[in-house]
Design a protein around this motif. Structure first.
Motif, short mmCIF file in Angstrom:
data_model
loop_
_atom_site.label_atom_id
_atom_site.label_comp_id
_atom_site.label_asym_id
_atom_site.label_seq_id
_atom_site.Cartn_x
_atom_site.Cartn_y
_atom_site.Cartn_z
N HIS A 1 26.07 -16.00 2.99
CA HIS A 1 25.52 -15.84 4.43
C HIS A 1 24.48 -17.35 4.38
N ILE B 1 17.14 -8.59 8.41
CA ILE B 1 18.16 -7.86 7.88
C ILE B 1 17.35 -6.71 6.90
N TYR C 1 22.02 -14.65 0.61
CA TYR C 1 21.56 -15.41 1.61
C TYR C 1 21.03 -16.92 1.17
N THR D 1 21.61 -7.57 -3.22
CA THR D 1 21.36 -8.61 -2.01
C THR D 1 20.55 -9.74 -2.77
N ARG E 1 25.76 -9.60 -1.64
CA ARG E 1 25.38 -10.35 -0.61
C ARG E 1 24.47 -11.42 -1.02
N GLU F 1 17.30 -14.84 10.80
CA GLU F 1 17.89 -13.59 10.55
C GLU F 1 17.04 -12.46 10.08
#
Length: 184
Positions: free
Chosen positions: A75, A102, A50, A4, A48, A100
């Motif tokens: 995202h 997470i 962000y 991430t 992922r 958000e």
């Protein structure tokens, strides 16, 4: 294993920020190409990513053309300098929001474009990732606030994901923590 990543404040199409951050690019076009190249060198398809706001001042068409070249599962957390329509954002990102929470490898992470003085779970070790402050006065003030909290024994794990702080590459929580330790 997928990773991430976090990044913020790309400011594609924004000449003012090129000067503000003293970015090492000769033109907006060079900056855009370098951001894309460095991103794709690091991010794999299952990772992922962000984006914590302020990605582009270009119109929808140009922004979409550039961002479609990026890999990974993207995202988006809205910033204050994003001019892309909501409809276009939703075609480019798996999620679009202002805030958000997470979980990353068991670590709770609170995401917002803006640095928060206090966030959910802060006293329990939740991490906060943000952008917005660049290298300016706001960043210095927020750092002083962090020091005051730590002196008062208040947990304060907040990390700026601004691309200009990490050689214009997306970074992991661990990379942000390492940089914070080096600055102490």
């Amino acid at each position: 294993m997928p990773k991430t990543f976090f990044t913020a404040d790309w400011h594609m199409g924004d000449r003012r920020v090129m000067e503000l951050d003293r970015r090492p690019f000769a033109s907006l076009e060079e900056q855009d190409e370098e951001l894309i190249r460095r991103y794709n060198e690091k991010v794999r398809e299952n990772d992922r990513v962000y984006f914590l706001g302020d990605i582009s001042m270009y119109d929808d068409k140009k922004t979409a053309a550039l961002l479609k070249r990026l890999g990974g599962q993207k995202h988006f957390i809205r910033g204050n300098h994003d001019r892309v329509s909501e409809g276009t954002l939703k075609t480019l990102f798996r999620s679009v929001s202002d805030y958000e929470e997470i979980l990353v490898d068991g670590q709770h992470v609170v995401l917002c474009h803006y640095p928060l003085a206090h966030w959910r779970g802060q006293r329990y070790g939740y991490v906060h990732c943000y952008g917005h402050t660049h290298l300016g006065q706001d960043a210095e003030l927020f750092e002083r606030y962090r020091e005051l909290c730590q002196e008062s024994e208040i947990r304060f794990y907040a990390y700026n994901a601004g691309c200009m702080l990490y050689d214009y590459e997306p970074v992991t929580i661990e990379e942000m923590k390492e940089r914070a330790m080096l600055l102490k």
